[in-house]
Design an enzyme around this catalytic site. Structure first.
Site, PDB file in Angstrom:
ATOM      1  N   PRO A  10       0.788  -1.226   0.000  1.00  0.00           N
ATOM      2  CA  PRO A  10       0.000   0.000   0.000  1.00  0.00           C
ATOM      3  C   PRO A  10       0.828   1.287   0.000  1.00  0.00           C
ATOM      4  O   PRO A  10       1.836   1.383   0.695  1.00  0.00           O
ATOM      5  CB  PRO A  10      -0.831  -0.097   1.291  1.00  0.00           C
ATOM      6  N   ASN A  11       0.361   2.202  -0.797  1.00  0.00           N
ATOM      7  CA  ASN A  11       0.876   3.576  -0.903  1.00  0.00           C
ATOM      8  C   ASN A  11       2.207   3.676  -1.643  1.00  0.00           C
ATOM      9  O   ASN A  11       2.667   4.787  -1.918  1.00  0.00           O
ATOM     10  CB  ASN A  11       0.983   4.237   0.482  1.00  0.00           C
ATOM     11  N   ARG A  18       5.048  12.055  -3.108  1.00  0.00           N
ATOM     12  CA  ARG A  18       4.737  12.630  -1.791  1.00  0.00           C
ATOM     13  C   ARG A  18       5.865  12.258  -0.827  1.00  0.00           C
ATOM     14  O   ARG A  18       6.571  11.274  -1.042  1.00  0.00           O
ATOM     15  CB  ARG A  18       3.430  12.065  -1.211  1.00  0.00           C
ATOM     16  N   TYR A  23      10.902   9.105   1.698  1.00  0.00           N
ATOM     17  CA  TYR A  23      11.037   7.970   0.766  1.00  0.00           C
ATOM     18  C   TYR A  23      11.802   8.318  -0.516  1.00  0.00           C
ATOM     19  O   TYR A  23      11.930   7.469  -1.393  1.00  0.00           O
ATOM     20  CB  TYR A  23       9.651   7.412   0.436  1.00  0.00           C
ATOM     21  N   ASN A  74       7.967  -5.789  -0.661  1.00  0.00           N
ATOM     22  CA  ASN A  74       7.857  -4.600   0.184  1.00  0.00           C
ATOM     23  C   ASN A  74       6.374  -4.472   0.520  1.00  0.00           C
ATOM     24  O   ASN A  74       5.585  -3.938  -0.269  1.00  0.00           O
ATOM     25  CB  ASN A  74       8.374  -3.345  -0.517  1.00  0.00           C
ATOM     26  N   ALA A  77       3.002  -0.786   4.925  1.00  0.00           N
ATOM     27  CA  ALA A  77       2.498  -0.783   6.303  1.00  0.00           C
ATOM     28  C   ALA A  77       1.928  -2.138   6.724  1.00  0.00           C
ATOM     29  O   ALA A  77       1.870  -2.434   7.927  1.00  0.00           O
ATOM     30  CB  ALA A  77       1.454   0.316   6.464  1.00  0.00           C
ATOM     31  N   HIS A  80       3.698  -4.518   9.264  1.00  0.00           N
ATOM     32  CA  HIS A  80       3.628  -4.386  10.720  1.00  0.00           C
ATOM     33  C   HIS A  80       2.301  -4.874  11.305  1.00  0.00           C
ATOM     34  O   HIS A  80       2.108  -4.810  12.519  1.00  0.00           O
ATOM     35  CB  HIS A  80       3.850  -2.916  11.107  1.00  0.00           C
ATOM     36  N   ASP A  87       0.761 -15.689   6.832  1.00  0.00           N
ATOM     37  CA  ASP A  87       0.224 -17.027   6.561  1.00  0.00           C
ATOM     38  C   ASP A  87       0.338 -17.382   5.078  1.00  0.00           C
ATOM     39  O   ASP A  87       0.634 -18.530   4.732  1.00  0.00           O
ATOM     40  CB  ASP A  87      -1.249 -17.111   7.002  1.00  0.00           C
ATOM     41  N   GLU A  98      12.248  -9.977   2.315  1.00  0.00           N
ATOM     42  CA  GLU A  98      11.546  -8.777   2.797  1.00  0.00           C
ATOM     43  C   GLU A  98      12.390  -7.547   2.456  1.00  0.00           C
ATOM     44  O   GLU A  98      13.607  -7.541   2.659  1.00  0.00           O
ATOM     45  CB  GLU A  98      11.344  -8.873   4.309  1.00  0.00           C
ATOM     46  N   HIS A 100      12.532  -3.101   2.432  1.00  0.00           N
ATOM     47  CA  HIS A 100      12.004  -1.771   2.753  1.00  0.00           C
ATOM     48  C   HIS A 100      12.977  -0.718   2.260  1.00  0.00           C
ATOM     49  O   HIS A 100      14.199  -0.894   2.354  1.00  0.00           O
ATOM     50  CB  HIS A 100      11.802  -1.600   4.263  1.00  0.00           C
ATOM     51  N   LEU A 101      12.422   0.383   1.799  1.00  0.00           N
ATOM     52  CA  LEU A 101      13.251   1.516   1.387  1.00  0.00           C
ATOM     53  C   LEU A 101      13.945   2.126   2.596  1.00  0.00           C
ATOM     54  O   LEU A 101      15.143   2.434   2.561  1.00  0.00           O
ATOM     55  CB  LEU A 101      12.358   2.579   0.730  1.00  0.00           C
ATOM     56  N   SER A 102      13.164   2.334   3.652  1.00  0.00           N
ATOM     57  CA  SER A 102      13.702   2.979   4.856  1.00  0.00           C
ATOM     58  C   SER A 102      14.195   1.928   5.843  1.00  0.00           C
ATOM     59  O   SER A 102      13.853   0.739   5.724  1.00  0.00           O
ATOM     60  CB  SER A 102      12.602   3.833   5.504  1.00  0.00           C
ATOM     61  N   ARG A 107      13.181   3.752  12.861  1.00  0.00           N
ATOM     62  CA  ARG A 107      12.003   4.624  12.816  1.00  0.00           C
ATOM     63  C   ARG A 107      11.114   4.380  14.053  1.00  0.00           C
ATOM     64  O   ARG A 107      11.597   3.899  15.065  1.00  0.00           O
ATOM     65  CB  ARG A 107      11.268   4.397  11.492  1.00  0.00           C
ATOM     66  N   ARG A 111       7.085   0.345  13.783  1.00  0.00           N
ATOM     67  CA  ARG A 111       7.648  -0.194  12.538  1.00  0.00           C
ATOM     68  C   ARG A 111       8.727  -1.252  12.801  1.00  0.00           C
ATOM     69  O   ARG A 111       9.244  -1.867  11.875  1.00  0.00           O
ATOM     70  CB  ARG A 111       8.230   0.930  11.676  1.00  0.00           C
TER      71      ARG A 111
HETATM   72  O1  CA2 Z   1      10.419   1.760   4.003  1.00  0.00           O
HETATM   73  C1  CA2 Z   1       9.570   1.093   3.385  1.00  0.00           C
HETATM   74  O2  CA2 Z   1       9.750   0.635   2.267  1.00  0.00           O
HETATM   75  C2  CA2 Z   1       8.187   0.874   4.031  1.00  0.00           C
HETATM   76  O3  CA2 Z   1       7.740  -0.436   3.677  1.00  0.00           O
HETATM   77  C3  CA2 Z   1       7.285   1.925   3.433  1.00  0.00           C
HETATM   78  C4  CA2 Z   1       5.884   1.927   4.047  1.00  0.00           C
HETATM   79  C5  CA2 Z   1       5.986   1.984   5.579  1.00  0.00           C
HETATM   80  O4  CA2 Z   1       4.691   1.896   6.143  1.00  0.00           O
HETATM   81  C6  CA2 Z   1       6.866   0.891   6.133  1.00  0.00           C
HETATM   82  O5  CA2 Z   1       6.931   1.051   7.525  1.00  0.00           O
HETATM   83  C7  CA2 Z   1       8.251   0.968   5.543  1.00  0.00           C
HETATM   84  C8  CA2 Z   1       5.098   3.118   3.565  1.00  0.00           C
HETATM   85  C9  CA2 Z   1       4.973   3.180   2.095  1.00  0.00           C
HETATM   86  C10 CA2 Z   1       4.317   4.486   1.759  1.00  0.00           C
HETATM   87  O6  CA2 Z   1       4.970   5.012   0.646  1.00  0.00           O
HETATM   88  C11 CA2 Z   1       4.770   6.333   0.415  1.00  0.00           C
HETATM   89  C12 CA2 Z   1       5.560   6.852  -0.585  1.00  0.00           C
HETATM   90  C13 CA2 Z   1       5.434   8.174  -0.869  1.00  0.00           C
HETATM   91  C14 CA2 Z   1       4.530   8.970  -0.190  1.00  0.00           C
HETATM   92  C15 CA2 Z   1       3.743   8.424   0.781  1.00  0.00           C
HETATM   93  C16 CA2 Z   1       3.853   7.088   1.084  1.00  0.00           C
END
Ligand code: CA2
Length: 150
Positions: A10-11, A18, A23, A74, A77, A80, A87, A98, A100-102, A107, A111
């Protein structure tokens, strides 16, 4: 040819559009192009997908069995929160990396918990978009070790 599914949750479709301070400025389309270039270099095939819906992600993971050799996930959210994704990974018998960008461990406390980590081969986080190419290398390395053991 080795086939990898790169699945984004998601997102992540908003990447580069954004919150660039969190990110970065690279869009998901640019990440996909980097993955295709990496696949070209390493001689594997990658399929790139994104969904904002937990059930779609579960369906896609289930459908990977017998089609893809590995999954790079990836889960955003859902990482978490999602026992359903955990499953699905446990049941599918396709290795998952697994991603993640961050650096989720640097954080907010919420997370730090990952439902994916216990059922994944390993985790790559904190390297931004470059993590996708690292994950392709890591999964190819894992798969070649698996086939050497067989
Ligand atoms: O660091 C990552 O890749 C995450 O999976 C990104 C998720 C976050 O909830 C995880 O804790 C770590 C959020 C992805 C949302 O991506 C956005 C990108 C641009 C603007 C807003 C959200």
């Amino acid at each position: 040819m080795t086939s990898l599914l790169i699945l984004n949750g998601p997102n992540l479709n908003l990447l580069g559009q954004r919150q660039p301070e969190v990110y970065g400025k690279t869009t998901l389309a640019e990440v996909e192009a980097m993955c295709l270039a990496k696949a070209n270099k390493t001689g594997c095939t990658v399929y790139f997908q994104q969904s904002n819906h937990e059930g779609d992600l579960v369906d896609t993971i289930q459908a990977a069995r017998g089609i893809h050799d590995g999954i790079i996930l990836n889960a955003g959210a859902y990482t978490h929160t999602s026992v359903a994704l955990m499953d699905a990974i446990s049941s599918v018998q396709v290795p998952v990396c697994e991603l993640h960008l961050s650096n989720i461990h640097a954080r907010e406390e919420f997370r730090h918990k990952s439902y994916i980590a216990p059922v994944a081969v390993g985790q790559i986080c904190g390297f931004g978009p470059a993590g996708y190419a690292l994950a392709i290398d890591a999964m190819l390395c894992h798969l070649s070790e698996l086939s050497a053991d067989a």
